[in-house]
Design a protein around this motif. Structure first.
Motif, short mmCIF file in Angstrom:
data_model
loop_
_atom_site.label_atom_id
_atom_site.label_comp_id
_atom_site.label_asym_id
_atom_site.label_seq_id
_atom_site.Cartn_x
_atom_site.Cartn_y
_atom_site.Cartn_z
N ARG A 1 32.84 45.95 2.62
CA ARG A 1 31.97 44.91 3.17
C ARG A 1 32.37 43.49 2.76
O ARG A 1 32.21 42.55 3.53
CB ARG A 1 30.52 45.17 2.75
CG ARG A 1 29.94 46.46 3.33
CD ARG A 1 28.51 46.67 2.91
NE ARG A 1 27.61 45.61 3.38
CZ ARG A 1 26.31 45.58 3.14
NH1 ARG A 1 25.74 46.56 2.43
NH2 ARG A 1 25.57 44.59 3.59
N PHE A 2 32.88 43.35 1.53
CA PHE A 2 33.09 42.00 1.01
C PHE A 2 34.50 41.75 0.48
O PHE A 2 34.79 40.65 0.03
CB PHE A 2 32.09 41.71 -0.13
CG PHE A 2 30.66 42.01 0.23
CD1 PHE A 2 30.02 41.29 1.22
CD2 PHE A 2 29.97 43.02 -0.42
CE1 PHE A 2 28.70 41.56 1.55
CE2 PHE A 2 28.65 43.30 -0.10
CZ PHE A 2 28.01 42.57 0.90
N GLY A 3 35.36 42.74 0.52
CA GLY A 3 36.68 42.57 -0.06
C GLY A 3 36.69 42.98 -1.53
O GLY A 3 35.74 43.58 -2.04
N ARG A 4 37.74 42.64 -2.21
CA ARG A 4 37.91 43.09 -3.59
C ARG A 4 37.03 42.27 -4.55
O ARG A 4 37.04 41.04 -4.53
CB ARG A 4 39.37 42.94 -4.00
CG ARG A 4 39.70 43.50 -5.39
CD ARG A 4 41.19 43.48 -5.62
NE ARG A 4 41.53 43.90 -6.97
CZ ARG A 4 41.63 45.16 -7.36
NH1 ARG A 4 41.41 46.14 -6.47
NH2 ARG A 4 41.95 45.48 -8.61
N PRO A 5 36.27 42.96 -5.43
CA PRO A 5 35.46 42.22 -6.41
C PRO A 5 36.34 41.68 -7.53
O PRO A 5 37.45 42.18 -7.78
CB PRO A 5 34.50 43.29 -6.94
CG PRO A 5 35.24 44.58 -6.78
CD PRO A 5 36.07 44.42 -5.54
N SER A 6 35.84 40.67 -8.22
CA SER A 6 36.59 40.13 -9.36
C SER A 6 36.50 41.03 -10.58
O SER A 6 37.37 40.99 -11.45
CB SER A 6 36.06 38.74 -9.71
OG SER A 6 34.73 38.81 -10.22
N ALA A 7 35.42 41.83 -10.65
CA ALA A 7 35.22 42.68 -11.82
C ALA A 7 34.12 43.71 -11.51
O ALA A 7 33.36 43.57 -10.55
CB ALA A 7 34.81 41.85 -13.03
N LEU A 8 34.08 44.74 -12.33
CA LEU A 8 32.96 45.66 -12.37
C LEU A 8 32.16 45.31 -13.62
O LEU A 8 32.69 45.34 -14.73
CB LEU A 8 33.44 47.12 -12.44
CG LEU A 8 32.38 48.19 -12.75
CD1 LEU A 8 31.27 48.20 -11.70
CD2 LEU A 8 33.03 49.57 -12.87
N VAL A 9 30.91 44.95 -13.42
CA VAL A 9 30.06 44.50 -14.52
C VAL A 9 28.94 45.52 -14.72
O VAL A 9 28.34 45.99 -13.75
CB VAL A 9 29.47 43.11 -14.22
CG1 VAL A 9 28.47 42.70 -15.31
CG2 VAL A 9 30.58 42.07 -14.10
#
Length: 352
Positions: A266-274
């Motif tokens: 939906r949004f592309g690659r996240p910067s991190a998994l938090v």
């Protein structure tokens, strides 16, 4: 920007002073005072709302005074006052919001009503300066959600629990096994010496594409097995805790993986998994998420243990982020027992 934050949504009376120096963080925690209520609620095996609210009234003035003293600042030095405006036990929320409004009014400072969930969502920016957007697993006694955190005030709920929250499941299992409150640390401690393969507990929702959780069936399975082998020995309790925790770890890792897939679609690659919330303090869960992040080439950010539970620093930081953007609230703000971050919930009928 220097902000005082007040947190009273459950059974911690907390206040902190945080300094925001850069828009993306990290921030500086000048003080962080938490007064827990474990003794007040231990006899009941859980939080009693009326007792919690009364304890907040008795403790809050002293906690705020200590937070200001520890930070070496006065009300006049602040750039704003923030309080958790919900969701939570409404009696406690009212206590914190009323106190923050009074301080803001007396000091002629802007007031920020912070969503408790938003505070958890933004803690990684306070501690690590994580850039938007990122995937958040919020796991606590009252909430279990997977959220796309795209900006301050911009959250999309990708998945949630259809029944019990993760922390709630730990607490209920601890109670049925005669362990102390809060249950999460007790279950984790007993699991260290247990055989995780002894009991074949289910992994609810495992493998499904939608990243939702369901814990009630797992909790029921623990109860049925405990009844089957009763009277329980110490070894039985250890093995039940280990087998339960192993099932939870598998479920969390699998559901987080489903959340990453949906996020990327939906949004592309996240910067991190938090990961944030009280359950983020669980060692095996943290390690499983670190392994998942490594498989995806993503950093995994978890707050230090002192910021996993409810605290004033996360409220102050979220307030600072909001006030920096001009998002102050009026003194007519009404405390809210329910306050979902994403009004367009991913799962109809699911818990907010």
């Amino acid at each position: 920007m220097l902000v005082l934050g007040i947190e009273t949504t459950c059974d911690e009376t907390a206040a902190a002073v945080v300094r925001l120096t850069a828009p993306e963080g990290p921030g500086e925690i000048l003080s962080n005072v938490v007064r827990a209520q474990v003794e007040e609620h231990a006899a009941y095996g859980g939080v009693v709302p009326e007792i919690a609210a009364r304890a907040h009234v008795e403790a809050l003035d002293g906690v705020v005074a200590k937070a200001l003293a520890d930070a070496g600042v006065a009300i006049a030095d602040l750039d704003g006052v923030a309080a958790a405006g919900g969701p939570g036990l409404i009696g406690g929320v009212i206590v914190g919001v009323t106190a923050a409004k009074a301080l803001a009014l007396a000091g002629d400072k802007p007031f920020a009503a912070v969503n408790h969930l938003e505070a958890h969502a933004l803690t990684a920016r306070l501690t690590d300066g994580v850039a938007f957007p990122y995937l958040l697993l919020l796991a606590s006694g009252g909430h279990t959600q997977l959220l796309a955190v795209r900006g301050v005030g911009d959250y999309v709920r990708l998945g949630t629990t259809l029944d019990d929250a993760l922390g709630e499941a730990f607490d209920k299992v601890a109670k049925m096994l005669g362990l102390g409150y809060p249950g999460g640390p007790q279950v984790e401690r007993r699991a260290q010496n247990g055989d995780a393969a002894r009991f074949a507990f289910p992994r609810p929702m495992f493998g499904r594409a939608e990243p939702n959780f369901s814990l009630s069936g797992l909790k029921t399975s623990v109860r049925l097995e405990a009844e089957r082998v009763a009277p329980l020995t110490e070894r039985d309790v250890d093995d039940l805790c280990a087998s339960f925790q192993a099932a939870v770890v598998d479920v969390v890792a699998n559901r987080a993986q489903a959340g990453l897939r949906l996020f990327e679609a939906r949004f592309g690659r996240p910067s991190a998994l938090v990961v944030a919330g009280g359950v983020a303090a669980n060692g095996p869960i943290r390690r499983a998420l670190v392994e998942l992040g490594a498989a995806y080439g993503l950093p995994v950010v978890a707050p230090p243990l002192s910021l996993c539970g409810d605290n004033g620093a996360m409220i102050a930081w979220a307030g600072a982020e909001r006030l920096r953007l001009g998002l102050a609230d009026g003194l007519d703000f009404a405390p809210r027992p329910r306050w979902p971050l994403d009004a367009m919930a991913a799962a109809p009928g699911a818990k907010a």
